[in-house]
Enzyme design. Structure first.
Site, PDB file in Angstrom:
ATOM      1  N   ARG A  33     -27.431  25.509 -53.121  1.00 25.32           N
ATOM      2  CA  ARG A  33     -28.144  27.351 -52.705  1.00 25.32           C
ATOM      3  C   ARG A  33     -27.969  28.397 -51.635  1.00 25.32           C
ATOM      4  NH1 ARG A  33     -33.964  25.807 -51.055  1.00 25.32           N
ATOM      5  NH2 ARG A  33     -34.567  25.351 -53.643  1.00 25.32           N
TER       6      ARG A  33
ATOM      7  N   ARG B 112     -41.216  25.443 -40.559  1.00 22.46           N
ATOM      8  CA  ARG B 112     -41.156  25.529 -41.791  1.00 22.46           C
ATOM      9  C   ARG B 112     -39.873  26.206 -42.128  1.00 22.46           C
ATOM     10  NH1 ARG B 112     -41.971  22.409 -46.161  1.00 22.46           N
ATOM     11  NH2 ARG B 112     -43.259  20.991 -46.710  1.00 22.46           N
ATOM     12  N   LYS B 113     -40.411  26.125 -43.771  1.00 17.36           N
ATOM     13  CA  LYS B 113     -39.467  27.761 -44.832  1.00 17.36           C
ATOM     14  C   LYS B 113     -39.865  28.790 -44.783  1.00 17.36           C
ATOM     15  CE  LYS B 113     -39.906  27.254 -48.733  1.00 17.36           C
ATOM     16  NZ  LYS B 113     -40.183  26.602 -50.791  1.00 17.36           N
TER      17      LYS B 113
ATOM     18  N   GLY C 248     -43.125  21.112 -61.414  1.00 11.67           N
ATOM     19  CA  GLY C 248     -42.344  19.434 -62.113  1.00 11.67           C
ATOM     20  C   GLY C 248     -43.300  19.064 -60.888  1.00 11.67           C
TER      21      GLY C 248
ATOM     22  N   CYS D 225     -42.579  25.239 -56.894  1.00 10.60           N
ATOM     23  CA  CYS D 225     -41.500  26.025 -56.805  1.00 10.60           C
ATOM     24  C   CYS D 225     -41.752  26.994 -58.236  1.00 10.60           C
ATOM     25  CB  CYS D 225     -40.063  25.430 -56.998  1.00 10.60           C
ATOM     26  SG  CYS D 225     -40.505  23.502 -55.713  1.00 10.60           S
ATOM     27  N   GLY D 226     -41.932  26.455 -59.087  1.00 13.68           N
ATOM     28  CA  GLY D 226     -42.507  27.198 -60.549  1.00 13.68           C
ATOM     29  C   GLY D 226     -43.619  28.092 -60.603  1.00 13.68           C
TER      30      GLY D 226
HETATM   31 FE1  SRM Z   1     -39.285  25.207 -53.825  1.00 16.51          FE
HETATM   32  C1  SRM Z   1     -38.608  22.385 -51.797  1.00 16.51           C
HETATM   33  C2  SRM Z   1     -36.155  24.455 -55.679  1.00 16.51           C
HETATM   34  C3  SRM Z   1     -38.862  28.023 -54.997  1.00 16.51           C
HETATM   35  C4  SRM Z   1     -42.235  25.592 -52.556  1.00 16.51           C
HETATM   36  N1  SRM Z   1     -37.726  22.965 -54.345  1.00 16.51           N
HETATM   37  C5  SRM Z   1     -37.394  22.263 -53.207  1.00 16.51           C
HETATM   38  C6  SRM Z   1     -36.822  21.195 -53.482  1.00 16.51           C
HETATM   39  C7  SRM Z   1     -35.366  21.882 -52.404  1.00 16.51           C
HETATM   40  C8  SRM Z   1     -36.564  19.720 -53.298  1.00 16.51           C
HETATM   41  C9  SRM Z   1     -35.437  19.056 -52.876  1.00 16.51           C
HETATM   42  O1  SRM Z   1     -35.106  18.845 -52.438  1.00 16.51           O
HETATM   43  O2  SRM Z   1     -35.537  18.222 -54.130  1.00 16.51           O
HETATM   44  C10 SRM Z   1     -35.857  21.628 -54.580  1.00 16.51           C
HETATM   45  C11 SRM Z   1     -34.448  21.275 -55.244  1.00 16.51           C
HETATM   46  C12 SRM Z   1     -34.208  21.272 -56.717  1.00 16.51           C
HETATM   47  C13 SRM Z   1     -33.161  21.463 -57.383  1.00 16.51           C
HETATM   48  O3  SRM Z   1     -32.547  20.584 -57.107  1.00 16.51           O
HETATM   49  O4  SRM Z   1     -33.133  22.284 -57.571  1.00 16.51           O
HETATM   50  C14 SRM Z   1     -37.123  23.204 -54.786  1.00 16.51           C
HETATM   51  N2  SRM Z   1     -37.672  25.881 -54.946  1.00 16.51           N
HETATM   52  C15 SRM Z   1     -36.674  25.662 -56.300  1.00 16.51           C
HETATM   53  C16 SRM Z   1     -35.880  26.178 -57.266  1.00 16.51           C
HETATM   54  C17 SRM Z   1     -35.011  26.243 -57.405  1.00 16.51           C
HETATM   55  C18 SRM Z   1     -36.912  26.148 -57.909  1.00 16.51           C
HETATM   56  C19 SRM Z   1     -36.234  26.903 -59.303  1.00 16.51           C
HETATM   57  O5  SRM Z   1     -35.878  26.146 -60.316  1.00 16.51           O
HETATM   58  O6  SRM Z   1     -36.260  28.294 -59.426  1.00 16.51           O
HETATM   59  C20 SRM Z   1     -36.528  28.090 -56.379  1.00 16.51           C
HETATM   60  C21 SRM Z   1     -35.291  28.408 -54.838  1.00 16.51           C
HETATM   61  C22 SRM Z   1     -35.636  29.223 -54.101  1.00 16.51           C
HETATM   62  C23 SRM Z   1     -34.189  30.187 -53.869  1.00 16.51           C
HETATM   63  O7  SRM Z   1     -33.644  30.252 -54.243  1.00 16.51           O
HETATM   64  O8  SRM Z   1     -34.715  29.539 -52.777  1.00 16.51           O
HETATM   65  C24 SRM Z   1     -37.833  27.323 -55.304  1.00 16.51           C
HETATM   66  N3  SRM Z   1     -40.107  26.759 -54.293  1.00 16.51           N
HETATM   67  C25 SRM Z   1     -40.378  27.953 -54.499  1.00 16.51           C
HETATM   68  C26 SRM Z   1     -41.367  28.648 -54.378  1.00 16.51           C
HETATM   69  C27 SRM Z   1     -41.331  29.896 -55.130  1.00 16.51           C
HETATM   70  C28 SRM Z   1     -41.061  30.793 -54.558  1.00 16.51           C
HETATM   71  O9  SRM Z   1     -40.194  31.021 -52.918  1.00 16.51           O
HETATM   72  O10 SRM Z   1     -41.255  32.081 -54.535  1.00 16.51           O
HETATM   73  C29 SRM Z   1     -42.170  27.805 -53.678  1.00 16.51           C
HETATM   74  C30 SRM Z   1     -43.095  28.300 -53.799  1.00 16.51           C
HETATM   75  C31 SRM Z   1     -43.445  29.436 -52.414  1.00 16.51           C
HETATM   76  C32 SRM Z   1     -43.522  28.926 -50.719  1.00 16.51           C
HETATM   77  O11 SRM Z   1     -42.574  28.438 -50.239  1.00 16.51           O
HETATM   78  O12 SRM Z   1     -44.221  29.134 -50.891  1.00 16.51           O
HETATM   79  C33 SRM Z   1     -41.533  26.269 -53.265  1.00 16.51           C
HETATM   80  N4  SRM Z   1     -40.151  23.972 -52.727  1.00 16.51           N
HETATM   81  C34 SRM Z   1     -41.308  23.970 -52.085  1.00 16.51           C
HETATM   82  C35 SRM Z   1     -41.719  22.932 -51.324  1.00 16.51           C
HETATM   83  C36 SRM Z   1     -43.567  23.220 -51.108  1.00 16.51           C
HETATM   84  C37 SRM Z   1     -42.953  24.266 -49.639  1.00 16.51           C
HETATM   85  C38 SRM Z   1     -44.826  23.930 -48.592  1.00 16.51           C
HETATM   86  O13 SRM Z   1     -44.969  24.459 -48.221  1.00 16.51           O
HETATM   87  O14 SRM Z   1     -45.410  22.384 -48.898  1.00 16.51           O
HETATM   88  C39 SRM Z   1     -41.215  22.468 -51.317  1.00 16.51           C
HETATM   89  C40 SRM Z   1     -40.855  21.009 -50.226  1.00 16.51           C
HETATM   90  C41 SRM Z   1     -41.407  21.627 -49.029  1.00 16.51           C
HETATM   91  O15 SRM Z   1     -40.276  22.389 -48.743  1.00 16.51           O
HETATM   92  O16 SRM Z   1     -41.475  20.351 -49.056  1.00 16.51           O
HETATM   93  C42 SRM Z   1     -39.824  22.780 -52.205  1.00 16.51           C
HETATM   94 FE1  SF4 Z   2     -41.390  19.964 -57.769  1.00 19.00          FE
HETATM   95 FE2  SF4 Z   2     -40.052  22.536 -56.675  1.00 19.00          FE
HETATM   96 FE3  SF4 Z   2     -38.482  19.396 -57.413  1.00 19.00          FE
HETATM   97 FE4  SF4 Z   2     -39.985  20.974 -59.276  1.00 19.00          FE
HETATM   98  S1  SF4 Z   2     -38.113  22.215 -58.093  1.00 19.00           S
HETATM   99  S2  SF4 Z   2     -40.459  19.403 -59.056  1.00 19.00           S
HETATM  100  S3  SF4 Z   2     -42.183  21.739 -58.153  1.00 19.00           S
HETATM  101  S4  SF4 Z   2     -39.832  20.340 -55.996  1.00 19.00           S
END
Ligand code: SRM
Ligand code: SF4
Length: 513
Positions: A69, A183-184, A438, A443-444
């Site tokens: 990333r 946290r993030k 998913g 994240c979506g």
């Molecule tokens: Fe996300 C975790 C993908 C935007 C909330 N997110 C993850 C992980 C890293 C989980 C993992 O290790 O597998 C996912 C990686 C999957 C992969 O292989 O791609 C993942 N998040 C994504 C992306 C790629 C979704 C997409 O297809 O666009 C986005 C990457 C953004 C970037 O460039 O950094 C992405 N994630 C978001 C957003 C949307 C936003 O930021 O506007 C959110 C909700 C907003 C927020 O964070 O407040 C989001 N992601 C999470 C969470 C829940 C956070 C929490 O506080 O619990 C997780 C799980 C965690 O952090 O424990 C997570």
């Molecule tokens: Fe869940 Fe984020 Fe993975 Fe999508 S990319 S399946 S919302 S953790």
């Protein structure tokens, strides 16, 4: 000073424990070693967690093939950078691709650990970094996709976003000051009138506002989504000028959060939980104390007064004779050849610049009027059209089960397939924003969509099948507010008929004759 996580007497959770043993960022000096020993010989915590501090994600779904990333401040990159990224994924053949993310960013797939030192060299050579893009760090900083192009823009966000990133990452080299947050953390800077960045879902967002005739930013804080709780950001009652004050406020808030944020329970560690504990007044006072000067109170109202634009199509820029083109990239998925093509098109017709949007699409700016007709005949535009259907144009999807082990369902392919079927059967008079995610991590961003679909397990004919929870009512742009869950556990196989009814009843769709 980083606060001891166990100050309230609770035991450290496993994440705080491993961070206390070794800062995740320390991994940046061990990459050559990992490349030599291979991923299977790596310490499990280094492999599964600490590598994320340099933006490298172990994927249990595809062991040995990592995701990387990046950080793309304000979503802006050059054709040279895009080409280098294309070359990186090209070497992985069918395993290699890239996704535009919901934070105006790119993730590369198929990466092998033995190539990481070389890849980092290549990124450095074109001024890119992936540092601190995962785990308990500040994510890619979003900004107006039209920054510097839009005649109606209020504030150009490009330099500010870059400065905030440089402060947080120490100019991309990694910064131990901010590598152990509770946290993030998400930051967005909006400079337009249509809230292109979804300010309301960030831990800190800067939103334009006039104070006594002077243009600056109102600040909202604490927005976030998680499986446990989703909240829109709330006003901090602070106004800053569009200069170093933005960078300093980010620093002050991050320091207060780092040193006081709740660390015992990771489900309650995002900034909003600290604001809840203190109250917004106390939070504001603590940030002012941290900075050592009083903060200006907010402008009476912000200047977001437009509906959100999606920037798809051809539009004039404020620079006379120049236009930009927004291309719809279905669910953000790019392959190496697409990346090379985009780089070439940006160079041949534009200024070599490319931009990404939080809707996972691409914008190519600075195209002279005389070049546009030829650009419109480029074969790539058959795949990434500037004139998508009403459902295509606003489709967003997270990664889903193909690569993400949190996923309860596959998302990207289902999303594209379903709207293809719906488009074939319905006339839909206006864009309908459908977002797939998913799992409940969101994240979506299903909560910002007209129709949000969150993966879950459903029951059908006595069996457990893939399903979704249905969200509706998300409003973006001015007066943005979050949608909510209106129906749970719809089996994916029934989704087409459920969405057909919703589109007909609520969005004016009519069956095709
Ligand atoms: Fe996300 C975790 C993908 C935007 C909330 N997110 C993850 C992980 C890293 C989980 C993992 O290790 O597998 C996912 C990686 C999957 C992969 O292989 O791609 C993942 N998040 C994504 C992306 C790629 C979704 C997409 O297809 O666009 C986005 C990457 C953004 C970037 O460039 O950094 C992405 N994630 C978001 C957003 C949307 C936003 O930021 O506007 C959110 C909700 C907003 C927020 O964070 O407040 C989001 N992601 C999470 C969470 C829940 C956070 C929490 O506080 O619990 C997780 C799980 C965690 O952090 O424990 C997570
Ligand atoms: Fe869940 Fe984020 Fe993975 Fe999508 S990319 S399946 S919302 S953790």
């Amino acid at each position: 000073m980083v606060q001891a996580p166990e100050k309230d007497g609770t035991t450290l959770n496993k994440f705080e424990k491993f961070k206390a043993e070794k800062d995740g960022l320390a991994i940046k000096d061990e990459l050559d070693h990992f490349a030599q020993i291979g991923w299977e010989a790596m310490d499990k915590t280094d492999l599964e967690h600490r590598l994320k501090w340099v933006g490298v994600f172990y994927r249990p779904v595809t062991p040995g093939k990592f995701m990387m990333r990046l950080r793309i401040p304000n979503g802006i990159l050059s054709s040279e950078q895009m080409r280098v990224l294309g070359e990186i994924v090209q070497r992985y053949g069918d395993d290699g691709n890239a996704d535009i993310t919901t934070r105006q960013n790119l993730q590369l797939r198929g990466i092998r650990i033995e190539d990481i030192p070389d890849i980092f060299q290549r990124l450095k050579s074109v001024g890119m970094t992936s540092v601190q893009s995962g785990m308990d760090n500040v994510r890619n900083i979003t900004g107006s996709p039209m920054a510097g192009l839009d005649a109606d823009e209020l504030i150009d966000t490009r330099e500010l976003v870059q400065k905030v990133q440089d402060m947080i990452t120490n100019y991309g080299q990694g910064n131990y000051q901010f590598s152990n947050l509770p946290r993030k953390f998400n930051i967005a800077i909006e400079g337009g009138r249509d809230n292109s960045v979804h300010a309301e879902i960030n831990d800190i967002a800067f939103v334009p506002g006039y104070k006594e005739g002077e243009l600056g930013f109102n600040v909202v804080v604490g927005g976030f989504f998680s499986a446990k709780r989703c909240e829109a950001a709330i006003p901090m009652n602070v106004w800053v000028r569009p200069n170093q004050e933005v960078v300093d406020l980010c620093r002050g808030i991050l320091e207060v959060y780092r040193d006081n944020g709740l660390r015992a329970n990771r489900q309650k560690s995002r900034l909003m939980w600290l604001i809840d504990e203190w109250g917004i007044e106390e939070f504001r006072t603590r940030v002012a104390n941290q900075l050592g000067y009083p903060l200006a109170t907010a402008a009476e109202k912000d200047a977001i007064d437009w509906e959100k634009r999606d920037h798809l199509g051809v539009f004039p820029q404020k620079q006379e004779g120049l236009s930009y083109i927004g291309l719809c990239v279905p669910v953000g998925r790019l392959f190496a050849d697409d990346m090379f093509d985009l780089a070439r098109i940006a160079e041949v017709y534009g200024s070599g610049e490319l931009r990404l949007t939080v809707e996972q699409n691409v914008i190519i700016p600075n195209i002279a009027a005389e070049n546009m007709p030829t650009l419109l005949t480029e074969p790539l535009l058959a795949k990434f059209t500037p004139n998508p259907t009403p459902l295509q144009r606003a489709l967003v999807s997270c990664t889903g089960a193909q690569f993400c082990n949190f996923a309860l369902i596959e998302t990207k392919n289902k999303a594209v397939d379903l709207i293809r079927q719906l488009d074939a059967e319905l006339n839909i008079p206006r864009g309908v924003r459908i977002h797939w995610t998913g799992c409940p991590n969101s994240c979506g961003q299903p909560q910002v969509a007209d129709i949000g679909l969150m993966g879950t397990k459903a029951r059908k004919d006595g069996k457990t099948v893939e399903g979704v929870d249905l969200y509706m009512g998300g409003k973006v742009g001015k007066d943005a507010h979050l949608g909510s869950c209106v129906q749970k556990g719809i089996p994916c196989e029934d989704l087409k008929s459920v969405l057909t009814s919703i589109l007909i009843e609520q969005f004016g769709a009519t069956p095709k004759g």
